[in-house]
Design a protein around this motif. Sequence first.
Motif, PDB file in Angstrom:
ATOM      1  N   VAL A   1       0.862  -1.182   0.000  1.00 17.38           N
ATOM      2  CA  VAL A   1       0.000   0.000   0.000  1.00 17.38           C
ATOM      3  C   VAL A   1       0.899   1.232   0.000  1.00 17.38           C
ATOM      4  CG1 VAL A   1      -0.228   0.045   2.516  1.00 17.38           C
ATOM      5  CG2 VAL A   1      -1.973   1.126   1.088  1.00 17.38           C
ATOM      6  N   TYR A   2       0.431   2.265  -0.678  1.00 13.14           N
ATOM      7  CA  TYR A   2       1.222   3.482  -0.829  1.00 13.14           C
ATOM      8  C   TYR A   2       0.452   4.681  -0.269  1.00 13.14           C
ATOM      9  CZ  TYR A   2       3.381   0.433  -4.296  1.00 13.14           C
ATOM     10  OH  TYR A   2       3.976  -0.628  -4.932  1.00 13.14           O
ATOM     11  N   LEU A   3       1.201   5.680   0.132  1.00 14.67           N
ATOM     12  CA  LEU A   3       0.605   6.955   0.513  1.00 14.67           C
ATOM     13  C   LEU A   3       1.447   8.053  -0.113  1.00 14.67           C
ATOM     14  CD1 LEU A   3      -1.696   8.263   2.177  1.00 14.67           C
ATOM     15  CD2 LEU A   3      -0.001   8.603   4.002  1.00 14.67           C
ATOM     16  N   GLN A   4       0.859   8.719  -1.089  1.00 18.25           N
ATOM     17  CA  GLN A   4       1.517   9.861  -1.736  1.00 18.25           C
ATOM     18  C   GLN A   4       1.178  11.114  -0.938  1.00 18.25           C
ATOM     19  OE1 GLN A   4       3.557   9.959  -4.590  1.00 18.25           O
ATOM     20  NE2 GLN A   4       3.891  12.088  -3.971  1.00 18.25           N
ATOM     21  N   LEU A   5       2.205  11.764  -0.432  1.00 17.06           N
ATOM     22  CA  LEU A   5       2.030  12.975   0.361  1.00 17.06           C
ATOM     23  C   LEU A   5       2.482  14.167  -0.483  1.00 17.06           C
ATOM     24  CD1 LEU A   5       2.691  10.521   2.362  1.00 17.06           C
ATOM     25  CD2 LEU A   5       3.313  12.275   4.007  1.00 17.06           C
ATOM     26  N   SER A   6       1.605  15.107  -0.709  1.00 15.31           N
ATOM     27  CA  SER A   6       1.926  16.291  -1.491  1.00 15.31           C
ATOM     28  C   SER A   6       1.532  17.544  -0.720  1.00 15.31           C
ATOM     29  CB  SER A   6       1.190  16.248  -2.840  1.00 15.31           C
ATOM     30  OG  SER A   6       1.510  15.085  -3.554  1.00 15.31           O
ATOM     31  N   SER A   7       2.070  18.681  -1.168  1.00 11.90           N
ATOM     32  CA  SER A   7       1.783  19.968  -0.510  1.00 11.90           C
ATOM     33  C   SER A   7       1.956  19.849   0.997  1.00 11.90           C
ATOM     34  CB  SER A   7       0.361  20.426  -0.855  1.00 11.90           C
ATOM     35  OG  SER A   7       0.193  20.565  -2.249  1.00 11.90           O
ATOM     36  N   LEU A   8       3.068  19.270   1.389  1.00 14.34           N
ATOM     37  CA  LEU A   8       3.284  18.981   2.806  1.00 14.34           C
ATOM     38  C   LEU A   8       3.417  20.252   3.631  1.00 14.34           C
ATOM     39  CD1 LEU A   8       5.602  15.909   2.394  1.00 14.34           C
ATOM     40  CD2 LEU A   8       3.528  15.964   3.785  1.00 14.34           C
ATOM     41  N   LYS A   9       2.936  20.148   4.861  1.00 13.95           N
ATOM     42  CA  LYS A   9       2.970  21.254   5.807  1.00 13.95           C
ATOM     43  C   LYS A   9       3.755  20.820   7.046  1.00 13.95           C
ATOM     44  CE  LYS A   9      -1.762  22.438   4.431  1.00 13.95           C
ATOM     45  NZ  LYS A   9      -3.150  22.634   4.910  1.00 13.95           N
ATOM     46  N   PRO A  10       4.305  21.763   7.785  1.00 20.45           N
ATOM     47  CA  PRO A  10       5.026  21.381   9.013  1.00 20.45           C
ATOM     48  C   PRO A  10       4.155  20.563   9.970  1.00 20.45           C
ATOM     49  CG  PRO A  10       5.561  23.629   8.426  1.00 20.45           C
ATOM     50  CD  PRO A  10       4.472  23.186   7.471  1.00 20.45           C
ATOM     51  N   GLU A  11       2.859  20.812   9.982  1.00 26.45           N
ATOM     52  CA  GLU A  11       1.975  20.072  10.886  1.00 26.45           C
ATOM     53  C   GLU A  11       1.753  18.631  10.441  1.00 26.45           C
ATOM     54  OE1 GLU A  11       1.393  23.056   9.462  1.00 26.45           O
ATOM     55  OE2 GLU A  11      -0.735  23.274   8.904  1.00 26.45           O
ATOM     56  N   ASP A  12       2.269  18.257   9.267  1.00 28.61           N
ATOM     57  CA  ASP A  12       2.228  16.854   8.839  1.00 28.61           C
ATOM     58  C   ASP A  12       3.373  16.048   9.442  1.00 28.61           C
ATOM     59  OD1 ASP A  12       1.259  18.037   5.598  1.00 28.61           O
ATOM     60  OD2 ASP A  12      -0.050  17.104   7.108  1.00 28.61           O
ATOM     61  N   THR A  13       4.280  16.718  10.135  1.00 30.34           N
ATOM     62  CA  THR A  13       5.388  16.021  10.765  1.00 30.34           C
ATOM     63  C   THR A  13       4.869  15.019  11.785  1.00 30.34           C
ATOM     64  OG1 THR A  13       6.939  17.846  10.444  1.00 30.34           O
ATOM     65  CG2 THR A  13       7.418  16.313  12.241  1.00 30.34           C
ATOM     66  N   ALA A  14       5.288  13.767  11.623  1.00 35.34           N
ATOM     67  CA  ALA A  14       4.798  12.692  12.499  1.00 35.34           C
ATOM     68  C   ALA A  14       5.495  11.394  12.109  1.00 35.34           C
ATOM     69  CB  ALA A  14       3.283  12.528  12.358  1.00 35.34           C
ATOM     70  N   VAL A  15       5.298  10.394  12.945  1.00 36.83           N
ATOM     71  CA  VAL A  15       5.623   9.032  12.558  1.00 36.83           C
ATOM     72  C   VAL A  15       4.371   8.460  11.892  1.00 36.83           C
ATOM     73  CG1 VAL A  15       6.296   6.738  13.317  1.00 36.83           C
ATOM     74  CG2 VAL A  15       7.268   8.755  14.439  1.00 36.83           C
ATOM     75  N   TYR A  16       4.548   7.932  10.697  1.00 36.75           N
ATOM     76  CA  TYR A  16       3.431   7.393   9.927  1.00 36.75           C
ATOM     77  C   TYR A  16       3.443   5.864  10.024  1.00 36.75           C
ATOM     78  CZ  TYR A  16       2.281  11.912   7.972  1.00 36.75           C
ATOM     79  OH  TYR A  16       1.875  13.220   7.824  1.00 36.75           O
ATOM     80  N   TYR A  17       2.291   5.312  10.368  1.00 36.32           N
ATOM     81  CA  TYR A  17       2.144   3.885  10.563  1.00 36.32           C
ATOM     82  C   TYR A  17       1.181   3.296   9.530  1.00 36.32           C
ATOM     83  CZ  TYR A  17       4.115   4.868  15.187  1.00 36.32           C
ATOM     84  OH  TYR A  17       4.913   5.279  16.217  1.00 36.32           O
ATOM     85  N   CYS A  18       1.544   2.139   9.050  1.00 38.53           N
ATOM     86  CA  CYS A  18       0.686   1.366   8.165  1.00 38.53           C
ATOM     87  C   CYS A  18      -0.058   0.332   9.011  1.00 38.53           C
ATOM     88  CB  CYS A  18       1.564   0.672   7.123  1.00 38.53           C
ATOM     89  SG  CYS A  18       0.753  -0.540   6.089  1.00 38.53           S
ATOM     90  N   ALA A  19      -1.302   0.043   8.634  1.00 33.61           N
ATOM     91  CA  ALA A  19      -2.086  -0.939   9.361  1.00 33.61           C
ATOM     92  C   ALA A  19      -2.967  -1.722   8.396  1.00 33.61           C
ATOM     93  CB  ALA A  19      -2.950  -0.252  10.422  1.00 33.61           C
ATOM     94  N   ALA A  20      -3.311  -2.934   8.799  1.00 29.22           N
ATOM     95  CA  ALA A  20      -4.182  -3.784   7.991  1.00 29.22           C
ATOM     96  C   ALA A  20      -5.360  -4.251   8.821  1.00 29.22           C
ATOM     97  CB  ALA A  20      -3.409  -4.988   7.466  1.00 29.22           C
TER      98      ALA A  20
END
Length: 123
Positions: free
Chosen positions: A78-97
């Motif tokens: 699974v993919y996540l395309q992140l665009s127009s990123l903002k400082p508030e998008d800063t985080a640890v990103y987790y994948c889940a099923a």
Amino acid sequence: QVQLVESGGGLVQAGGSLRLSCAASGRTFSSDAMGWFRRAPGKEREFVAAIGWNGNTNYADSVKGRFTISRSNFKNTVYLQLSSLKPEDTAVYYCAARRGGVPTSSPNEYDYWGQGTQVTVSS
């Protein structure tokens, strides 16, 4: 043993883009919903996006129009395309099923989790 392994995180300037990947192994995920969540420093884990077994998608309001979730059942990824990123998008990103295939936003309904990948957006 079921494993979800995220990759693609990093440091990017505001307005930039990243593509996160989550490779799944140990079972066939084609019938599962796959989701992305994130946890920023000092904050609770929050829903970002999810995709059902049939391609239906679900997005948090904060990322609609900027992030795109997709999947390859052939690659069990699974993919996540992140665009127009903002400082508030800063985080640890987790994948889940989630067994069952419905792309819900509740983390409690997900059965398997990855270890996370750090995304840092500088201003």
